[in-house]
Motif scaffolding. Sequence first.
Motif, PDB file in Angstrom:
ATOM      1  N   TRP A  63       7.267  -5.943   2.484  1.00 15.38           N
ATOM      2  CA  TRP A  63       5.886  -5.980   2.009  1.00 15.38           C
ATOM      3  C   TRP A  63       5.084  -4.821   2.596  1.00 15.38           C
ATOM      4  O   TRP A  63       4.205  -4.257   1.938  1.00 15.38           O
ATOM      5  N   GLY A  64       5.403  -4.445   3.835  1.00 21.27           N
ATOM      6  CA  GLY A  64       4.615  -3.420   4.505  1.00 21.27           C
ATOM      7  C   GLY A  64       5.030  -2.003   4.187  1.00 21.27           C
ATOM      8  O   GLY A  64       4.334  -1.053   4.604  1.00 21.27           O
ATOM      9  N   MET A  65       6.136  -1.803   3.461  1.00 23.65           N
ATOM     10  CA  MET A  65       6.600  -0.448   3.225  1.00 23.65           C
ATOM     11  C   MET A  65       5.580   0.448   2.532  1.00 23.65           C
ATOM     12  O   MET A  65       5.430   1.620   2.899  1.00 23.65           O
ATOM     13  N   PRO A  66       4.825  -0.034   1.526  1.00 19.18           N
ATOM     14  CA  PRO A  66       3.813   0.844   0.921  1.00 19.18           C
ATOM     15  C   PRO A  66       2.775   1.340   1.922  1.00 19.18           C
ATOM     16  O   PRO A  66       2.170   2.391   1.724  1.00 19.18           O
ATOM     17  N   LEU A  67       2.589   0.594   3.018  1.00 19.51           N
ATOM     18  CA  LEU A  67       1.607   0.983   4.019  1.00 19.51           C
ATOM     19  C   LEU A  67       2.099   2.144   4.883  1.00 19.51           C
ATOM     20  O   LEU A  67       1.321   2.719   5.654  1.00 19.51           O
ATOM     21  N   LEU A  68       3.394   2.479   4.759  1.00 20.45           N
ATOM     22  CA  LEU A  68       3.961   3.560   5.563  1.00 20.45           C
ATOM     23  C   LEU A  68       3.860   4.921   4.889  1.00 20.45           C
ATOM     24  O   LEU A  68       4.267   5.931   5.459  1.00 20.45           O
ATOM     25  N   ARG A  69       3.325   4.948   3.680  1.00 23.15           N
ATOM     26  CA  ARG A  69       3.285   6.215   2.947  1.00 23.15           C
ATOM     27  C   ARG A  69       2.350   7.225   3.584  1.00 23.15           C
ATOM     28  O   ARG A  69       2.507   8.427   3.399  1.00 23.15           O
ATOM     29  N   GLU A  70       1.377   6.749   4.338  1.00 24.59           N
ATOM     30  CA  GLU A  70       0.428   7.644   5.013  1.00 24.59           C
ATOM     31  C   GLU A  70       0.458   7.354   6.508  1.00 24.59           C
ATOM     32  O   GLU A  70      -0.329   6.566   7.015  1.00 24.59           O
ATOM     33  N   PRO A  71       1.389   7.974   7.259  1.00 26.22           N
ATOM     34  CA  PRO A  71       1.472   7.707   8.700  1.00 26.22           C
ATOM     35  C   PRO A  71       0.171   8.073   9.406  1.00 26.22           C
ATOM     36  O   PRO A  71      -0.449   9.100   9.100  1.00 26.22           O
ATOM     37  N   GLY A  72      -0.238   7.224  10.338  1.00 28.10           N
ATOM     38  CA  GLY A  72      -1.409   7.533  11.146  1.00 28.10           C
ATOM     39  C   GLY A  72      -1.105   8.649  12.128  1.00 28.10           C
ATOM     40  O   GLY A  72       0.019   8.766  12.627  1.00 28.10           O
ATOM     41  N   ALA A  73      -2.095   9.477  12.411  1.00 22.83           N
ATOM     42  CA  ALA A  73      -1.881  10.633  13.292  1.00 22.83           C
ATOM     43  C   ALA A  73      -1.420  10.218  14.684  1.00 22.83           C
ATOM     44  O   ALA A  73      -0.693  10.956  15.350  1.00 22.83           O
ATOM     45  N   SER A  74      -1.825   9.041  15.129  1.00 26.09           N
ATOM     46  CA  SER A  74      -1.470   8.598  16.480  1.00 26.09           C
ATOM     47  C   SER A  74      -0.369   7.539  16.481  1.00 26.09           C
ATOM     48  O   SER A  74      -0.059   6.969  17.532  1.00 26.09           O
ATOM     49  N   ASP A  75       0.229   7.267  15.332  1.00 20.30           N
ATOM     50  CA  ASP A  75       1.271   6.247  15.258  1.00 20.30           C
ATOM     51  C   ASP A  75       2.497   6.663  16.064  1.00 20.30           C
ATOM     52  O   ASP A  75       2.962   7.803  15.972  1.00 20.30           O
ATOM     53  N   THR A  76       3.032   5.730  16.843  1.00 24.04           N
ATOM     54  CA  THR A  76       4.300   5.958  17.525  1.00 24.04           C
ATOM     55  C   THR A  76       5.439   5.483  16.630  1.00 24.04           C
ATOM     56  O   THR A  76       5.220   4.772  15.637  1.00 24.04           O
ATOM     57  N   PHE A  77       6.660   5.873  16.981  1.00 24.98           N
ATOM     58  CA  PHE A  77       7.811   5.493  16.150  1.00 24.98           C
ATOM     59  C   PHE A  77       9.070   5.457  16.994  1.00 24.98           C
ATOM     60  O   PHE A  77       9.239   6.243  17.923  1.00 24.98           O
ATOM     61  N   ARG A  78       9.946   4.511  16.664  1.00 27.68           N
ATOM     62  CA  ARG A  78      11.287   4.428  17.208  1.00 27.68           C
ATOM     63  C   ARG A  78      12.238   4.266  16.018  1.00 27.68           C
ATOM     64  O   ARG A  78      11.991   3.463  15.126  1.00 27.68           O
ATOM     65  N   THR A  79      13.343   5.016  16.010  1.00 27.73           N
ATOM     66  CA  THR A  79      14.252   4.953  14.871  1.00 27.73           C
ATOM     67  C   THR A  79      14.778   3.541  14.648  1.00 27.73           C
ATOM     68  O   THR A  79      14.986   3.113  13.509  1.00 27.73           O
TER      69      THR A  79
END
Length: 211
Positions: free
Chosen positions: A98-114
């Motif tokens: 459900w949340g995948m469409p929300l990932l189309r615009e990454p936030g500038a300060s978003d962290t990420f782990r593979t």
Amino acid sequence: MRTYGQYCGIAKTLDTVGDRWTLLIVRELFALGPCRHTDLRNGLPGIASNLLVDRLRELEEAGLIQREAAPPPVATTLFSLTERGRELEPVLRELSRWGMPLLREPGASDTFRTHWLDMPARALTDHRPDQPAIVLQLHADGSEDLVIEVKDGSVHTHAGRVDHPTASLTGPPHLLAATLLGDLDLSTAVQQGLRLSGEREAVLRILPRRS
């Protein structure tokens, strides 16, 4: 424990796992398996150590996680999901979808782990189960690796690296996520900066088929 005080399955579920960070702790244990407190802190950037302790205690009291003393050389407490905790997998999978469409615009300060791509990867389908087993490796820029193993029609994932993957995908998190979920076809993702090495057909074997 705070409660909504409602005789409703949704409310009771939220009483148990609806607090901030709780489901993300469960996500980490799904993706990484048994974890030390330090492992969980690394996978949950921003959580306070005392809050993590509180959430772990609450999850243990709810019967969703268990702790055990690992023998040397680890020699520390490991947290893992119980059978009841593992029953949350379809819940996390649907939240991820459900949340995948929300990932189309990454936030500038978003962290990420593979390894946060573990849940989308679990939903992949082997379109050619008659073909030999394959191993795919994902690497997001600036993060660690996720391995996808495909054999006999089943897809399994784990964090880490393999020496000789059938194919590997490397690039920005948003391109990896969009490709895994079928938001971008592989050719377009490569044009936009995703790096593919190894057997292209092996990657296509598990990607969602676009209509």
